[in-house]
Design an enzyme around this catalytic site. Structure first.
Site, PDB file in Angstrom:
ATOM      1  N   ASP A 207      -6.390   1.190   1.081  1.00 36.27           N
ATOM      2  CA  ASP A 207      -6.361   1.413   2.522  1.00 36.27           C
ATOM      3  C   ASP A 207      -7.700   0.978   3.115  1.00 36.27           C
ATOM      4  OD1 ASP A 207      -8.148   3.367   1.765  1.00 36.27           O
ATOM      5  OD2 ASP A 207      -7.190   4.963   2.916  1.00 36.27           O
TER       6      ASP A 207
ATOM      7  N   LYS B 111       0.833  -1.204   0.000  1.00 36.75           N
ATOM      8  CA  LYS B 111       0.000   0.000   0.000  1.00 36.75           C
ATOM      9  C   LYS B 111       0.865   1.250   0.000  1.00 36.75           C
ATOM     10  CE  LYS B 111      -1.455   2.436   3.259  1.00 36.75           C
ATOM     11  NZ  LYS B 111      -1.981   3.008   4.521  1.00 36.75           N
TER      12      LYS B 111
END
Length: 254
Positions: A164, A146
């Protein structure tokens, strides 16, 4: 860079990784194009809300944001980045002093250790420069997929999808790209989102989840895609007026 800030240009042509066929979806291609068209009108130039002045400070800010709010990270890093905006300066600052700057952030002791370690690796393996590939970025301590995707997008203009908590929730709640893991959701979104909207889609979805389709109680009456949304729990079928929102109050200056 201009006046100490990264100067952002308009979205580049999308760069996609090789993917397989379009996954099954409750949304038609026309639906998806319309969803992101509306987001593009609502926020023509969306941006991340983590303050930074260069790729290095962006890596640090995103790494610090795990299990913390962007606002909380910004509050801590404003003073930090004034004294340590390069790997060399961060190492000179040292782990103990770094902890003092970020002690208001959750898990700050472990994060401080990672920031010092990633600063050392940047110097030892990458000549003090932040690498431009996901494979190299995830080698850095405290940097996962991420974080790497955020850096590739915000610092280097690559079309990525950093999943997220907001995007994971939105993708499943709206049945947009349901998946059991962030990687599964990322893979589906990258294959579903129309090419012309992929570059900004990451920020549009995060901001939609943060300010409208909230975790505890979605504000469906304020949603510009309420008529297209396929969330079982939605409370409104009439889309909110499609108008451009005021500029974001914080984040890196373009």
């Amino acid at each position: 860079m201009e006046n100490g800030k990264i100067k952002k240009s308009r979205a580049p042509a999308p760069v996609r990784r090789k993917v397989s066929a379009r996954p099954k979806s409750l949304y038609s291609q026309d639906d998806l194009r319309e969803i992101f068209r509306r987001f593009s009108i609502q926020r023509p130039e969306p941006k991340g809300e983590l303050e930074h002045v260069n790729p290095f400070t962006l890596v640090v800010a995103v790494a610090l944001s795990a299990q913390a709010t962007d606002a909380g990270v910004n509050k801590a890093t404003r003073a930090l980045f004034q004294v340590a905006d390069t790997p060399q300066k961060m190492l000179a600052l040292g782990e103990e002093k770094l902890r003092e700057y970020i002690k208001t952030i959750g898990l700050y002791r472990n994060k401080a250790k990672n920031v010092i370690a990633l600063s050392q690796m940047l110097i030892d393996r990458f000549g003090g420069e932040v690498p431009r590939t996901r494979e190299e970025l995830v080698m850095l301590p405290g940097v996962g997929r991420k974080t790497a995707n955020v850096v590739l997008s915000m610092a280097f203009g690559q079309s990525t999808m950093a999943v997220d908590t907001h995007i994971f929730r939105i993708a499943n709640r709206l049945r947009l790209a349901p998946g059991k893991t962030p990687d599964e959701v990322e893979d589906k979104l990258v294959r579903l989102i129309p090419d012309e909207y992929l570059y900004h889609a990451h920020h549009w979805l995060i901001l939609h989840g943060r300010y409208c389709c909230k975790a505890r109680k979605p504000e469906c009456e304020r949603c510009v895609i309420a008529d297209l949304c396929k969330a079982p729990e939605k409370t409104c079928d009439v889309p909110a007026p499609l108008v451009e929102l005021p500029p974001q109050l914080y984040g890196p200056t373009p």
